[in-house]
Scaffold this motif. Structure first.
Motif, PDB file in Angstrom:
ATOM      1  N   SER A 209       0.815  -1.219   0.000  1.00 43.39           N
ATOM      2  CA  SER A 209       0.000   0.000   0.000  1.00 43.39           C
ATOM      3  C   SER A 209       0.849   1.270   0.000  1.00 43.39           C
ATOM      4  N   LYS A 210       2.174   1.126   0.022  1.00 45.70           N
ATOM      5  CA  LYS A 210       3.072   2.285   0.090  1.00 45.70           C
ATOM      6  C   LYS A 210       4.222   2.109  -0.877  1.00 45.70           C
ATOM      7  N   ARG A 211       4.954   3.222  -1.093  1.00 42.52           N
ATOM      8  CA  ARG A 211       6.166   3.185  -1.904  1.00 42.52           C
ATOM      9  C   ARG A 211       7.288   3.894  -1.148  1.00 42.52           C
ATOM     10  N   LEU A 212       8.509   3.518  -1.442  1.00 41.43           N
ATOM     11  CA  LEU A 212       9.678   4.060  -0.752  1.00 41.43           C
ATOM     12  C   LEU A 212      10.345   5.125  -1.608  1.00 41.43           C
ATOM     13  N   LEU A 213      10.759   6.225  -0.977  1.00 38.03           N
ATOM     14  CA  LEU A 213      11.590   7.244  -1.608  1.00 38.03           C
ATOM     15  C   LEU A 213      12.992   7.112  -1.048  1.00 38.03           C
ATOM     16  N   THR A 214      13.976   6.912  -1.913  1.00 35.83           N
ATOM     17  CA  THR A 214      15.339   6.695  -1.447  1.00 35.83           C
ATOM     18  C   THR A 214      16.348   7.298  -2.419  1.00 35.83           C
ATOM     19  N   PRO A 215      17.414   7.931  -1.914  1.00 28.30           N
ATOM     20  CA  PRO A 215      18.450   8.455  -2.805  1.00 28.30           C
ATOM     21  C   PRO A 215      19.360   7.368  -3.357  1.00 28.30           C
ATOM     22  N   TYR A 216      19.228   6.133  -2.840  1.00 27.91           N
ATOM     23  CA  TYR A 216      20.125   5.045  -3.219  1.00 27.91           C
ATOM     24  C   TYR A 216      19.422   4.022  -4.104  1.00 27.91           C
ATOM     25  N   PRO A 217      20.148   3.373  -5.013  1.00 26.57           N
ATOM     26  CA  PRO A 217      19.540   2.293  -5.786  1.00 26.57           C
ATOM     27  C   PRO A 217      19.111   1.166  -4.852  1.00 26.57           C
ATOM     28  N   PRO A 218      18.105   0.366  -5.252  1.00 24.16           N
ATOM     29  CA  PRO A 218      17.544  -0.649  -4.336  1.00 24.16           C
ATOM     30  C   PRO A 218      18.573  -1.574  -3.699  1.00 24.16           C
ATOM     31  N   GLU A 219      19.613  -1.945  -4.446  1.00 21.58           N
ATOM     32  CA  GLU A 219      20.610  -2.875  -3.908  1.00 21.58           C
ATOM     33  C   GLU A 219      21.488  -2.240  -2.838  1.00 21.58           C
ATOM     34  N   GLU A 220      21.431  -0.911  -2.688  1.00 20.24           N
ATOM     35  CA  GLU A 220      22.223  -0.238  -1.666  1.00 20.24           C
ATOM     36  C   GLU A 220      21.386   0.217  -0.473  1.00 20.24           C
ATOM     37  N   VAL A 221      20.095  -0.022  -0.508  1.00 21.65           N
ATOM     38  CA  VAL A 221      19.224   0.420   0.590  1.00 21.65           C
ATOM     39  C   VAL A 221      19.549  -0.396   1.841  1.00 21.65           C
ATOM     40  N   ARG A 222      19.715   0.295   2.963  1.00 16.99           N
ATOM     41  CA  ARG A 222      20.088  -0.344   4.230  1.00 16.99           C
ATOM     42  C   ARG A 222      19.063   0.010   5.309  1.00 16.99           C
ATOM     43  N   LEU A 223      17.823  -0.402   5.092  1.00 16.30           N
ATOM     44  CA  LEU A 223      16.755  -0.081   6.039  1.00 16.30           C
ATOM     45  C   LEU A 223      16.194  -1.301   6.745  1.00 16.30           C
ATOM     46  N   LEU A 224      16.364  -2.480   6.159  1.00 17.07           N
ATOM     47  CA  LEU A 224      15.745  -3.684   6.706  1.00 17.07           C
ATOM     48  C   LEU A 224      16.630  -4.877   6.382  1.00 17.07           C
TER      49      LEU A 224
END
Length: 242
Positions: A60-75
């Protein structure tokens, strides 16, 4: 008997998982919610060209991130490895106006309402992003924000009230920022507008010159700057020797 045992083991886990992860007082949370979502102050601008991706396990949501998906460090997964939120759905350039519609803190109640496979223990900022209609877009802030001033500073880091000075850059740098590219001779501020904050920075002195190495999550992307100007860009495999 087996069912009772399973429940007795599960309940403490659920209780622990839903312990409030914010130290901000209720008064500060209410004030921030009002100040950040009301009137002209609710309109901000993207400081960095950013991606919109799926929001992990919450459709139901989307993520806004300055990093490409493979670099996301949230979970992380159960082995401690970062979880990729999903493929890029859109690229939103630096300077794009956004409206803050809600700031949600990781209280025990909020975390109980959030999808399990999502960054439940961090503050979420709900955004309307110009040109990106659809389900809410979420900016996830860092954990451990204990003061009102710290949260406001974190907001300014990603969503300053003023539009970034993209128009003052040469045209080729403006185009590169909008496409999330970094070029040689690009100034430091433009690198941040394009790729965002690095995970770490190494600084050295060479005579009067100041050298910097900006390292992005995973170590595959590195920017080398001399006196605030890009001298080299690396986009490849991480160097284990560094």
């Amino acid at each position: 008997m087996t069912r009772r045992l399973a429940l007795s083991l599960l309940l403490p886990v659920l209780a622990t998982a839903c312990v409030s992860q914010t130290k901000l007082s209720a008064e500060d949370r209410t004030a921030l919610q009002h100040d950040l979502t009301t009137g002209p102050a609710a309109v901000r601008h993207l400081k960095t060209s950013s991606y919109i991706t799926p929001f992990f396990g919450d459709a139901s949501k989307r993520l806004l991130t300055p990093y490409p998906p493979e670099e996301v460090r949230l979970l992380n997964d159960t082995k401690g490895n970062p979880i990729n939120p999903g493929p890029v759905q859109a690229l939103v350039p630096a300077g794009t106006p956004v409206r803050v519609t809600k700031v949600e803190f990781p209280t025990s109640w909020a975390m109980a309402e959030r999808v399990l496979y999502s960054p439940r223990t961090q503050p979420w900022v709900y955004l309307d992003v110009e040109g990106a209609p659809g389900s809410p877009v979420i900016l996830v802030l860092r954990p451990g924000i204990d003061k009102k001033e710290d949260l406001l500073a974190e907001m300014d880091r990603y969503l300053p009230p003023q539009e970034p000075r993209l128009a003052k850059l040469p045209a080729r740098f403006q185009d590169a920022v909008k496409q999330k590219r970094v070029l040689e001779n690009m100034p430091e501020a433009a690198v941040e507008m394009s790729w965002g904050h690095p995970e770490s920075i190494r600084r050295t002195l060479e005579g009067q010159r100041v050298n910097q190495e900006w390292i992005y999550p995973g170590g595959k992307r590195r920017v080398f700057l001399t006196d605030g100007v890009v001298s080299r860009v690396e986009e490849g495999k991480p160097d284990a020797a560094k």
